[in-house]
Write an enzyme that holds these catalytic residues in place. Structure first.
Site, PDB file in Angstrom:
ATOM      1  N   GLN A  58      64.620 -18.786  54.666  1.00  0.00           N
ATOM      2  CA  GLN A  58      64.265 -17.320  54.795  1.00  0.00           C
ATOM      3  C   GLN A  58      62.907 -17.237  55.145  1.00  0.00           C
ATOM      4  OE1 GLN A  58      66.859 -15.000  53.724  1.00  0.00           O
ATOM      5  NE2 GLN A  58      65.859 -13.545  54.977  1.00  0.00           N
ATOM      6  N   LYS A  72      62.967 -17.785  59.005  1.00  0.00           N
ATOM      7  CA  LYS A  72      63.703 -16.841  59.703  1.00  0.00           C
ATOM      8  C   LYS A  72      62.752 -15.858  59.738  1.00  0.00           C
ATOM      9  CE  LYS A  72      67.619 -16.076  57.640  1.00  0.00           C
ATOM     10  NZ  LYS A  72      68.927 -15.516  56.833  1.00  0.00           N
ATOM     11  N   LYS A  82      64.740 -15.569  47.859  1.00  0.00           N
ATOM     12  CA  LYS A  82      66.184 -15.449  47.457  1.00  0.00           C
ATOM     13  C   LYS A  82      66.413 -14.942  46.083  1.00  0.00           C
ATOM     14  CE  LYS A  82      69.733 -14.966  50.085  1.00  0.00           C
ATOM     15  NZ  LYS A  82      69.928 -14.582  51.743  1.00  0.00           N
ATOM     16  N   GLY A 121      70.407  -7.196  50.138  1.00  0.00           N
ATOM     17  CA  GLY A 121      71.709  -7.511  49.666  1.00  0.00           C
ATOM     18  C   GLY A 121      71.953  -9.231  50.375  1.00  0.00           C
ATOM     19  N   ASP A 122      73.017  -9.748  49.797  1.00  0.00           N
ATOM     20  CA  ASP A 122      73.743 -10.955  50.644  1.00  0.00           C
ATOM     21  C   ASP A 122      75.074 -11.191  50.127  1.00  0.00           C
ATOM     22  OD1 ASP A 122      72.714 -13.553  52.076  1.00  0.00           O
ATOM     23  OD2 ASP A 122      74.107 -14.342  50.416  1.00  0.00           O
TER      24      ASP A 122
END
Ligand code: NDP
Ligand code: 2IT
Length: 460
Positions: free
Chosen positions: A125, A128, A140, A179-180
């Site tokens: 992340q 990204k 995360k 979310g994930d």
């Protein structure tokens, strides 16, 4: 348990390079975390040549600091089921790096969640988020809670208990979860409700919120749409387009659904979807009406994708199988990590796949990535191809901060531009002769911005 040495052995031939030595230290310091090692190795492989020629990065120990989470939070999540029985799950938040902005990244609720999985996701992340051009650090979190088979009330009580601890670690300027896997509209709603109640603040502390209470338009669509936009950009470098191409999609959740929706808009032909039970193959193509039915199945009834083959004649269900043996020109892995092994990658290439755009995070094992790179197909790794989701989360933060709301069209235009700019960055850092190595491009482009920010801010 075997004693693990913290000193690298300089006599092992397989640990002869700088990357190997670095990895030996990472593994010794973070034992039993294979997914984290895998994600770190890929980035270090790409960026070591840059670090080697940049004394400032070496002096500031950028690599060593990047692989050490700034903060790891682990907590108990006790909750009561509908029969009155008490359960306890484990909750996590990994705050990986905040050099370029507040921590930002999703929450995953799935029985396979552990420290290794969340550290790999938090690490990915960081790069990204840097690629999106927006100001967001990497994080995360999540839990080994399994929402499958739970009632809405059980999910609500779990989310409330999770937030009872998480709320003290997050905030619009510090850490903004989203979310994930296993965390969608319903869970974000319950989490936000509990945050508002106990913090007594209404603010942009989560993204992926409902539009009624501060969510951005296009956030649910953003990851899938973005993965298709990224494929479009890659194909354009070959003067090619999505039009008329057969596409294989894995997963049938948020990312897979909106990947299919955008593929249809671009006149491509999606022929598969999958879930943890197996794959459906529909040679007639998954059209808009069938997609609506899948959305109802997965988002409302929460049933298995196997039902698709009972509903639509001509569709086949392949239990316990992934979709990679189905011939295609385009592949959109959109379920979970390590879902494409080396054999799957070889089969895809042999069957004529020319473009892989990863909606999921790290869906391809390292040997599979090598297969795609050796075959010189268009291969967009997750941290570039699926960055549209977090990019629109960033836009949601901007809208919340400005107390404003943009239309679908306004957000979509920005999403499109961000995916184009990520593609340009990958080409800038990944092109060698006529071939673009998007893995190296994404890793180096994401890394340089974070590393420079860390150097400028000193040792903190
Ligand atoms: P969802 O929970 O909406 O859907 C996940 C899908 O993947 C489901 O079909 C699920 O099957 C399947 N799946 C999950 N775990 C496994 C597993 N271990 N084996 C086989 N199938 C599995 O999640 P998302 O669509 O949001 O996420 C999909 C991927 O995209 C993940 O890798 C996520 O990290 C990534 N991603 C998501 C973003 C987002 O904005 N949501 C942004 C960027 C990346 P079943 O229904 O049976 O559980
Ligand atoms: O993996 C990801 O990029 C996400 N799950 C989305 C993160 C976010 O903060 O929107």
């Amino acid at each position: 348990m075997a004693q693990i040495t913290t000193k690298p052995s300089r006599h092992m031939p397989s640990y002869s390079t700088k990357v190997d030595l670095f990895m030996e230290r990472v593994i010794a310091r973070n034992p039993h975390e294979p997914e984290f090692h895998q994600a770190v190795r890929e980035v270090i492989d790409s960026v070591m040549p840059v670090v080697e020629v940049t004394p400032a990065y070496q002096q500031a120990r950028i690599l060593e600091r990047l692989v050490e989470p700034e903060r790891v939070i682990m907590f108990a999540v006790p909750w009561v089921d509908d029969r009155g029985e008490v359960h306890v799950n484990r909750g996590y938040r990994i705050q990986m790096n905040s050099a370029i902005g507040p921590y930002k990244g999703g929450l995953r609720f799935h029985p396979t969640v552990n420290l290794s999985v969340l550290k790999f996701l938090a690490f990915e992340q960081v790069f990204k988020n840097s690629l999106t051009t927006l100001s967001m650090g990497g994080a995360k979190g999540g839990s080994n809670f399994d929402p499958k088979g739970k009632s809405d009330n059980e999910v609500m009580r779990f989310c409330q208990s999770f937030m009872n601890e998480l709320y003290r670690h997050i905030g619009p300027d510090t850490d903004v979860p989203a979310g994930d896997i296993g965390v969608g509209d319903r869970e974000i709603g319950y989490l936000f409700g509990q945050y508002r109640k106990i913090a007594d603040r209404f603010c942009g502390v989560l993204t992926g919120k409902g539009v009624e209470y501060g969510g951005s338009s296009i956030r649910p669509e953003a990851t899938g749409y973005g993965a298709v936009y990224f494929a479009e950009e890659m194909l354009a470098t070959h003067g090619d387009s999505l039009h008329g191409k057969r596409a294989v999609v894995s997963g049938s959740g948020n990312v897979a659904q909106y990947t299919v929706e955008k593929l249809l808009e671009r006149h491509a032909k999606p022929v598969t979807l999958s879930d943890s039970g197996g794959t459906v193959v529909d040679e007639d193509g998954i059209d808009g009406e069938k997609l609506q039915w899948v959305m109802q199945l997965k988002n409302v009834r929460r049933g298995p994708i196997a039902e698709y083959a009972e509903k639509f004649t001509g569709a086949k269900y392949l239990p316990n199988q992934k979709p990679w043996n189905v011939p295609c020109e385009l592949a959109f892995p959109s379920a979970t990590q390590n879902e494409i092994d080396a054999d799957n990658a070889r089969t895809l290439v042999a069957n004529g796949c020319i473009c892989v755009s990863e909606g999921a995070n790290m869906p391809t094992v390292p040997e599979g990535v090598d297969v795609f790179l050796d075959a010189k197909i268009l291969y967009g790794p997750g941290k570039a191809a699926n960055a549209g989701g977090v990019a629109v989360s960033g836009l949601e933060m901007t809208q919340n901060a400005g107390v404003t709301h943009w239309t679908r069209q306004e957000v979509d235009v920005q999403l499109r531009k961000i995916m184009q700019s990520i593609h340009e960055s990958c080409v800038k850092y990944g092109r060698k002769d006529k071939f673009v190595n998007y893995v190296r491009g994404a890793n180096v482009a994401g890394f340089v911005k974070v590393a420079d920010a860390m150097v400028q801010q000193g040792i903190v």
